[in-house]
Design a protein around this motif. Sequence first.
Motif, PDB file in Angstrom:
ATOM      1  N   ILE A  13       0.834  -1.199   0.000  1.00  0.00           N
ATOM      2  CA  ILE A  13       0.000   0.000   0.000  1.00  0.00           C
ATOM      3  C   ILE A  13       0.871   1.253   0.000  1.00  0.00           C
ATOM      4  N   ASP A  14       1.899   1.268   0.844  1.00  0.00           N
ATOM      5  CA  ASP A  14       2.791   2.429   0.924  1.00  0.00           C
ATOM      6  C   ASP A  14       3.538   2.660  -0.388  1.00  0.00           C
ATOM      7  N   ALA A  15       3.853   1.583  -1.104  1.00  0.00           N
ATOM      8  CA  ALA A  15       4.540   1.690  -2.388  1.00  0.00           C
ATOM      9  C   ALA A  15       3.569   2.018  -3.526  1.00  0.00           C
ATOM     10  N   GLU A  16       2.299   2.169  -3.166  1.00  0.00           N
ATOM     11  CA  GLU A  16       1.231   2.491  -4.124  1.00  0.00           C
ATOM     12  C   GLU A  16       1.166   1.486  -5.263  1.00  0.00           C
ATOM     13  N   GLN A  17       1.371   0.227  -4.925  1.00  0.00           N
ATOM     14  CA  GLN A  17       1.236  -0.832  -5.925  1.00  0.00           C
ATOM     15  C   GLN A  17      -0.234  -0.973  -6.305  1.00  0.00           C
ATOM     16  N   LYS A  18      -0.493  -1.044  -7.583  1.00  0.00           N
ATOM     17  CA  LYS A  18      -1.869  -1.149  -8.084  1.00  0.00           C
ATOM     18  C   LYS A  18      -2.152  -2.521  -8.699  1.00  0.00           C
ATOM     19  N   ASN A  19      -1.159  -3.412  -8.679  1.00  0.00           N
ATOM     20  CA  ASN A  19      -1.299  -4.705  -9.343  1.00  0.00           C
ATOM     21  C   ASN A  19      -1.878  -5.781  -8.435  1.00  0.00           C
ATOM     22  N   PHE A  20      -2.641  -5.357  -7.415  1.00  0.00           N
ATOM     23  CA  PHE A  20      -3.311  -6.319  -6.554  1.00  0.00           C
ATOM     24  C   PHE A  20      -4.687  -5.775  -6.190  1.00  0.00           C
ATOM     25  N   LEU A  21      -5.549  -6.694  -5.795  1.00  0.00           N
ATOM     26  CA  LEU A  21      -6.888  -6.342  -5.343  1.00  0.00           C
ATOM     27  C   LEU A  21      -7.033  -6.797  -3.903  1.00  0.00           C
ATOM     28  N   LEU A  22      -7.545  -5.933  -3.056  1.00  0.00           N
ATOM     29  CA  LEU A  22      -7.850  -6.284  -1.677  1.00  0.00           C
ATOM     30  C   LEU A  22      -9.321  -6.673  -1.633  1.00  0.00           C
ATOM     31  N   LEU A  23      -9.580  -7.949  -1.404  1.00  0.00           N
ATOM     32  CA  LEU A  23     -10.938  -8.480  -1.384  1.00  0.00           C
ATOM     33  C   LEU A  23     -11.375  -8.689   0.056  1.00  0.00           C
ATOM     34  N   ASP A  24     -12.275  -7.845   0.520  1.00  0.00           N
ATOM     35  CA  ASP A  24     -12.816  -7.933   1.874  1.00  0.00           C
ATOM     36  C   ASP A  24     -14.038  -8.850   1.822  1.00  0.00           C
ATOM     37  N   VAL A  25     -14.003  -9.957   2.547  1.00  0.00           N
ATOM     38  CA  VAL A  25     -15.092 -10.931   2.494  1.00  0.00           C
ATOM     39  C   VAL A  25     -15.964 -10.906   3.744  1.00  0.00           C
ATOM     40  N   ARG A  26     -15.878  -9.810   4.502  1.00  0.00           N
ATOM     41  CA  ARG A  26     -16.739  -9.665   5.674  1.00  0.00           C
ATOM     42  C   ARG A  26     -18.109  -9.137   5.256  1.00  0.00           C
ATOM     43  N   GLU A  27     -18.974  -8.989   6.230  1.00  0.00           N
ATOM     44  CA  GLU A  27     -20.293  -8.419   5.991  1.00  0.00           C
ATOM     45  C   GLU A  27     -20.176  -6.892   5.957  1.00  0.00           C
ATOM     46  N   PRO A  28     -21.098  -6.222   5.256  1.00  0.00           N
ATOM     47  CA  PRO A  28     -21.016  -4.755   5.157  1.00  0.00           C
ATOM     48  C   PRO A  28     -20.940  -4.047   6.510  1.00  0.00           C
ATOM     49  N   PHE A  29     -21.682  -4.517   7.511  1.00  0.00           N
ATOM     50  CA  PHE A  29     -21.646  -3.848   8.815  1.00  0.00           C
ATOM     51  C   PHE A  29     -20.262  -3.937   9.450  1.00  0.00           C
ATOM     52  N   GLU A  30     -19.519  -5.000   9.141  1.00  0.00           N
ATOM     53  CA  GLU A  30     -18.168  -5.138   9.683  1.00  0.00           C
ATOM     54  C   GLU A  30     -17.219  -4.140   9.023  1.00  0.00           C
ATOM     55  N   GLN A  31     -17.375  -3.988   7.714  1.00  0.00           N
ATOM     56  CA  GLN A  31     -16.518  -3.049   7.009  1.00  0.00           C
ATOM     57  C   GLN A  31     -16.821  -1.613   7.450  1.00  0.00           C
ATOM     58  N   TYR A  32     -18.067  -1.358   7.802  1.00  0.00           N
ATOM     59  CA  TYR A  32     -18.450  -0.029   8.260  1.00  0.00           C
ATOM     60  C   TYR A  32     -17.688   0.356   9.521  1.00  0.00           C
ATOM     61  N   GLN A  33     -17.458  -0.605  10.402  1.00  0.00           N
ATOM     62  CA  GLN A  33     -16.774  -0.276  11.655  1.00  0.00           C
ATOM     63  C   GLN A  33     -15.257  -0.317  11.554  1.00  0.00           C
ATOM     64  N   SER A  34     -14.709  -1.027  10.562  1.00  0.00           N
ATOM     65  CA  SER A  34     -13.262  -1.155  10.473  1.00  0.00           C
ATOM     66  C   SER A  34     -12.872  -1.604   9.070  1.00  0.00           C
ATOM     67  N   LYS A  35     -12.091  -0.774   8.363  1.00  0.00           N
ATOM     68  CA  LYS A  35     -11.666  -1.190   7.025  1.00  0.00           C
ATOM     69  C   LYS A  35     -10.336  -0.560   6.647  1.00  0.00           C
ATOM     70  N   ILE A  36      -9.688  -1.183   5.685  1.00  0.00           N
ATOM     71  CA  ILE A  36      -8.476  -0.642   5.086  1.00  0.00           C
ATOM     72  C   ILE A  36      -8.958   0.146   3.880  1.00  0.00           C
ATOM     73  N   ASP A  37      -8.821   1.443   3.940  1.00  0.00           N
ATOM     74  CA  ASP A  37      -9.403   2.324   2.938  1.00  0.00           C
ATOM     75  C   ASP A  37      -8.397   2.609   1.827  1.00  0.00           C
ATOM     76  N   ILE A  38      -8.449   1.777   0.789  1.00  0.00           N
ATOM     77  CA  ILE A  38      -7.593   1.978  -0.379  1.00  0.00           C
ATOM     78  C   ILE A  38      -8.448   1.873  -1.630  1.00  0.00           C
ATOM     79  N   GLU A  39      -7.936   2.436  -2.710  1.00  0.00           N
ATOM     80  CA  GLU A  39      -8.677   2.482  -3.969  1.00  0.00           C
ATOM     81  C   GLU A  39      -8.934   1.097  -4.560  1.00  0.00           C
ATOM     82  N   ASN A  40      -7.955   0.217  -4.501  1.00  0.00           N
ATOM     83  CA  ASN A  40      -8.077  -1.092  -5.139  1.00  0.00           C
ATOM     84  C   ASN A  40      -8.584  -2.143  -4.147  1.00  0.00           C
TER      85      ASN A  40
END
Length: 110
Positions: A13-40
């Motif tokens: 993330i710090d190197a701003e690599q764009k060649n990967f996808l971060l796939l969050d497989v939690r429920e929406p309410f979980e992401q609402y309370q805690s998430k890694i906020d990146i574009e990809n």
Amino acid sequence: MDEITVQSLKEKIDAEQKNFLLLDVREPFEQYQSKIDIENAILIPVGELPNRIDELEEHKANEIVCLCRSGARSAQACELLQGKGFENVKNLKGGINKWAREIDDSLPVY
């Protein structure tokens, strides 16, 4: 199954690599309370993943890092993706809670 540490993900993330996808497989309410906020990043709950796998086809050639709360659901997601022909899939070891403990202490551990 391959795993990636929170430290290695932070480096990507710090190197701003764009060649990967971060796939969050939690429920929406979980992401609402805690998430890694990146574009990809994308949210597809693990229970919906079998029916939404086509949404990931464009990322098949890239690395996909799966994350959940602790690493169990994301391990299931990795296995499902590998079974569908995705070859470069990694599980975030320790999940968002390990991220919150070791990388971003502004996020809650739940």
